[in-house]
Design a protein around this motif. Structure first.
Motif, mmCIF file in Angstrom:
data_model
loop_
_atom_site.group_PDB
_atom_site.id
_atom_site.type_symbol
_atom_site.label_atom_id
_atom_site.label_comp_id
_atom_site.label_asym_id
_atom_site.label_seq_id
_atom_site.Cartn_x
_atom_site.Cartn_y
_atom_site.Cartn_z
ATOM 1 N N MET A 1 -46.809 -9.777 -4.887
ATOM 2 C CA MET A 1 -45.265 -9.996 -4.707
ATOM 3 C C MET A 1 -44.595 -9.928 -5.897
ATOM 4 O O MET A 1 -43.528 -9.621 -6.017
ATOM 5 C CB MET A 1 -44.975 -11.130 -3.856
ATOM 6 N N LYS A 2 -45.303 -10.612 -7.048
ATOM 7 C CA LYS A 2 -44.609 -10.558 -8.353
ATOM 8 C C LYS A 2 -44.526 -9.172 -8.954
ATOM 9 O O LYS A 2 -43.356 -9.124 -9.570
ATOM 10 C CB LYS A 2 -45.482 -11.463 -9.184
ATOM 11 N N GLY A 3 -45.275 -8.344 -8.644
ATOM 12 C CA GLY A 3 -45.349 -7.068 -9.183
ATOM 13 C C GLY A 3 -44.207 -6.329 -8.385
ATOM 14 O O GLY A 3 -43.557 -5.388 -9.419
ATOM 15 N N ILE A 4 -43.821 -6.577 -7.429
ATOM 16 C CA ILE A 4 -42.816 -5.971 -6.481
ATOM 17 C C ILE A 4 -41.378 -6.139 -7.484
ATOM 18 O O ILE A 4 -40.708 -5.471 -7.681
ATOM 19 C CB ILE A 4 -42.702 -6.167 -5.104
ATOM 20 N N ALA A 5 -41.309 -7.583 -7.557
ATOM 21 C CA ALA A 5 -40.215 -8.128 -8.196
ATOM 22 C C ALA A 5 -40.062 -7.655 -9.525
ATOM 23 O O ALA A 5 -38.833 -7.131 -10.080
ATOM 24 C CB ALA A 5 -40.281 -9.720 -8.231
ATOM 25 N N LEU A 10 -37.269 -4.142 -13.538
ATOM 26 C CA LEU A 10 -37.380 -3.126 -14.481
ATOM 27 C C LEU A 10 -36.504 -1.820 -14.067
ATOM 28 O O LEU A 10 -35.556 -1.352 -14.965
ATOM 29 C CB LEU A 10 -38.823 -2.662 -14.751
ATOM 30 N N ALA A 11 -36.340 -1.582 -12.872
ATOM 31 C CA ALA A 11 -35.733 -0.363 -12.468
ATOM 32 C C ALA A 11 -34.182 -0.766 -12.470
ATOM 33 O O ALA A 11 -33.397 0.284 -12.814
ATOM 34 C CB ALA A 11 -36.291 0.171 -10.875
ATOM 35 N N ILE A 12 -33.873 -1.634 -12.152
ATOM 36 C CA ILE A 12 -32.393 -2.030 -12.129
ATOM 37 C C ILE A 12 -31.861 -2.118 -13.536
ATOM 38 O O ILE A 12 -30.734 -1.623 -14.074
ATOM 39 C CB ILE A 12 -32.001 -3.468 -11.558
ATOM 40 N N ALA A 39 -36.345 2.764 -15.902
ATOM 41 C CA ALA A 39 -36.249 3.108 -14.380
ATOM 42 C C ALA A 39 -37.342 3.633 -13.652
ATOM 43 O O ALA A 39 -37.899 3.080 -12.638
ATOM 44 C CB ALA A 39 -34.905 3.989 -14.211
ATOM 45 N N ILE A 40 -37.783 4.757 -14.182
ATOM 46 C CA ILE A 40 -39.120 5.529 -13.921
ATOM 47 C C ILE A 40 -40.307 4.471 -13.444
ATOM 48 O O ILE A 40 -40.931 4.268 -12.401
ATOM 49 C CB ILE A 40 -39.541 6.600 -14.242
ATOM 50 N N VAL A 41 -40.672 3.560 -14.489
ATOM 51 C CA VAL A 41 -42.021 2.801 -14.547
ATOM 52 C C VAL A 41 -41.452 1.795 -13.736
ATOM 53 O O VAL A 41 -42.379 1.254 -12.983
ATOM 54 C CB VAL A 41 -42.223 2.496 -15.992
ATOM 55 N N GLY A 42 -40.460 0.998 -13.661
ATOM 56 C CA GLY A 42 -40.105 0.006 -12.619
ATOM 57 C C GLY A 42 -40.214 0.601 -11.394
ATOM 58 O O GLY A 42 -40.858 -0.427 -10.194
ATOM 59 N N GLY A 43 -39.956 1.825 -10.912
ATOM 60 C CA GLY A 43 -40.059 2.250 -9.563
ATOM 61 C C GLY A 43 -41.415 2.330 -9.134
ATOM 62 O O GLY A 43 -41.822 2.047 -8.255
ATOM 63 N N ALA A 44 -42.083 2.884 -10.307
ATOM 64 C CA ALA A 44 -43.913 3.031 -9.979
ATOM 65 C C ALA A 44 -44.459 1.826 -10.013
ATOM 66 O O ALA A 44 -45.339 1.702 -9.050
ATOM 67 C CB ALA A 44 -43.927 3.977 -11.017
ATOM 68 N N GLU A 45 -44.186 0.790 -10.653
ATOM 69 C CA GLU A 45 -44.557 -0.419 -10.514
ATOM 70 C C GLU A 45 -44.272 -1.254 -9.240
ATOM 71 O O GLU A 45 -45.230 -1.624 -8.543
ATOM 72 C CB GLU A 45 -44.099 -1.436 -11.505
#
Length: 59
Positions: A1-5, A10-12, A39-45
């Protein structure tokens, strides 16, 4: 759950940087390009964390 947050945050932040810093010039790195990368790295994570959560639910 932490990784999603973390991925969503990061994406925002990356999108905000990407959309607001087109004319800003820095000596080392372009904030516009750094925002796109964030944004790309945050979305991928977030996506990989979501996939990992789905794999755990199937077991």
């Amino acid at each position: 759950m932490k990784g999603i947050a973390v991925g969503i945050v990061l994406a925002i932040v990356g999108l905000i940087l990407w959309l607001t810093t087109k004319e800003v010039e820095t000596p080392v790195v372009s904030l516009h390009k750094a925002g796109l990368v964030l944004a790309i790295v945050g979305g991928a994570e977030a996506l990989f964390a979501l996939l990992g959560l789905g794999k755990k639910a199937n077991k």
